[in-house]
Design a protein around this motif. Sequence first.
Motif, PDB file in Angstrom:
ATOM      1  N   MET A   1       0.837  -1.190   0.000  1.00  0.00           N
ATOM      2  CA  MET A   1       0.000   0.000   0.000  1.00  0.00           C
ATOM      3  C   MET A   1       0.870   1.236   0.000  1.00  0.00           C
ATOM      4  O   MET A   1       1.835   1.328   0.771  1.00  0.00           O
ATOM      5  N   THR A   2       0.577   2.217  -0.853  1.00  0.00           N
ATOM      6  CA  THR A   2       1.364   3.432  -0.910  1.00  0.00           C
ATOM      7  C   THR A   2       1.015   4.340   0.248  1.00  0.00           C
ATOM      8  O   THR A   2      -0.022   4.197   0.901  1.00  0.00           O
ATOM      9  N   SER A   3       1.897   5.341   0.508  1.00  0.00           N
ATOM     10  CA  SER A   3       1.617   6.286   1.581  1.00  0.00           C
ATOM     11  C   SER A   3       0.357   7.088   1.298  1.00  0.00           C
ATOM     12  O   SER A   3      -0.381   7.461   2.213  1.00  0.00           O
ATOM     13  N   THR A   4       0.087   7.341  -0.002  1.00  0.00           N
ATOM     14  CA  THR A   4      -1.135   8.058  -0.364  1.00  0.00           C
ATOM     15  C   THR A   4      -2.366   7.245   0.000  1.00  0.00           C
ATOM     16  O   THR A   4      -3.343   7.764   0.554  1.00  0.00           O
ATOM     17  N   SER A   6      -2.582   4.853   2.319  1.00  0.00           N
ATOM     18  CA  SER A   6      -2.704   4.705   3.763  1.00  0.00           C
ATOM     19  C   SER A   6      -3.225   5.971   4.415  1.00  0.00           C
ATOM     20  O   SER A   6      -3.738   5.932   5.536  1.00  0.00           O
ATOM     21  N   ALA A   7      -3.113   7.123   3.723  1.00  0.00           N
ATOM     22  CA  ALA A   7      -3.620   8.375   4.272  1.00  0.00           C
ATOM     23  C   ALA A   7      -5.130   8.494   4.120  1.00  0.00           C
ATOM     24  O   ALA A   7      -5.752   9.344   4.762  1.00  0.00           O
ATOM     25  N   ILE A   8      -5.723   7.663   3.276  1.00  0.00           N
ATOM     26  CA  ILE A   8      -7.169   7.681   3.080  1.00  0.00           C
ATOM     27  C   ILE A   8      -7.811   6.893   4.220  1.00  0.00           C
ATOM     28  O   ILE A   8      -7.439   5.749   4.470  1.00  0.00           O
ATOM     29  N   PRO A   9      -8.770   7.481   4.930  1.00  0.00           N
ATOM     30  CA  PRO A   9      -9.420   6.720   6.033  1.00  0.00           C
ATOM     31  C   PRO A   9     -10.087   5.450   5.511  1.00  0.00           C
ATOM     32  O   PRO A   9     -10.634   5.421   4.407  1.00  0.00           O
ATOM     33  N   ALA A  10     -10.025   4.393   6.304  1.00  0.00           N
ATOM     34  CA  ALA A  10     -10.678   3.141   5.922  1.00  0.00           C
ATOM     35  C   ALA A  10     -12.183   3.344   5.896  1.00  0.00           C
ATOM     36  O   ALA A  10     -12.773   3.899   6.831  1.00  0.00           O
ATOM     37  N   LYS A  11     -12.807   2.900   4.811  1.00  0.00           N
ATOM     38  CA  LYS A  11     -14.250   3.022   4.663  1.00  0.00           C
ATOM     39  C   LYS A  11     -14.959   1.729   5.063  1.00  0.00           C
ATOM     40  O   LYS A  11     -16.052   1.754   5.625  1.00  0.00           O
ATOM     41  N   PHE A  12     -14.330   0.591   4.749  1.00  0.00           N
ATOM     42  CA  PHE A  12     -14.923  -0.714   5.012  1.00  0.00           C
ATOM     43  C   PHE A  12     -13.849  -1.671   5.522  1.00  0.00           C
ATOM     44  O   PHE A  12     -12.654  -1.426   5.397  1.00  0.00           O
ATOM     45  N   ARG A  96      -9.885   1.099   1.465  1.00  0.00           N
ATOM     46  CA  ARG A  96      -9.822   2.554   1.322  1.00  0.00           C
ATOM     47  C   ARG A  96     -10.117   2.931  -0.125  1.00  0.00           C
ATOM     48  O   ARG A  96      -9.204   3.297  -0.875  1.00  0.00           O
ATOM     49  N   PRO A  97     -11.370   2.815  -0.548  1.00  0.00           N
ATOM     50  CA  PRO A  97     -11.670   3.134  -1.944  1.00  0.00           C
ATOM     51  C   PRO A  97     -11.319   4.585  -2.261  1.00  0.00           C
ATOM     52  O   PRO A  97     -11.612   5.498  -1.479  1.00  0.00           O
ATOM     53  N   ALA A  98     -10.700   4.794  -3.408  1.00  0.00           N
ATOM     54  CA  ALA A  98     -10.312   6.141  -3.838  1.00  0.00           C
ATOM     55  C   ALA A  98     -11.411   6.758  -4.689  1.00  0.00           C
ATOM     56  O   ALA A  98     -11.127   7.469  -5.659  1.00  0.00           O
ATOM     57  N   PHE A  99     -12.660   6.486  -4.336  1.00  0.00           N
ATOM     58  CA  PHE A  99     -13.808   7.029  -5.053  1.00  0.00           C
ATOM     59  C   PHE A  99     -14.955   7.151  -4.060  1.00  0.00           C
ATOM     60  O   PHE A  99     -14.954   6.525  -2.996  1.00  0.00           O
TER      61      PHE A  99
END
Length: 216
Positions: A1-4, A6-12, A96-99
Amino acid sequence: MTSTQSAIPAKFRLTVYDAAPGVTLPASGTLFVYALSGTIVLEGTGEPITLGADEGVFAPLGARITGDGAAWIYGVDAPDAPFVEGADIVRSELLRPAFDGPYLVRADRIESQAGAATPRHGHRGPGIRRLIFGRIRGEIGDSVERIDPGTAWFETGTDMVIGTNIGGSNAAFVRVMVLPSELEGGKTSFMAADAIEATKPRSVQNRLFGEVMVAG
């Protein structure tokens, strides 16, 4: 997982379990049940749902698993939700979906012939796969692993992947992914790594078990 990422809050949280008859499904989340062998029956929430071997369904919340077979449960829950009681955790990953939502939860089955290899690719969302039979070499991001029956693995969707059937016969796995809502109706999540990879045959057969929309 990239640092970008991992910075996204976990959604599920997506978890795959082994389950035998007697397990009661929780009253929350999105739950897909796959019958690995024998007969699996989902009871207690209206008309019973019967699954034969190699069949799967998004299950009613609170249903009780009966029958004489073995089942796999895939659960998409809140990151801090309790795990399914009485079922054995095989693999669990935070997503951490990016959408943005609403989100499409899709369950399907992928089969390949001996020697087949996918193009280098990613997917429009993250998910867990678990091998039913056969043997696959998975090149996932920077790692390479041999995947045997019963093994579950995680793909972020953004990591590029090559799957090669190395078992000498057909191989198949069950996959549950969280995808953008515009892919509803079985639209492909496949993303070739580049224009050259996009020209290569995918060499797989897909069977869609079902889709469920989940609010964001």
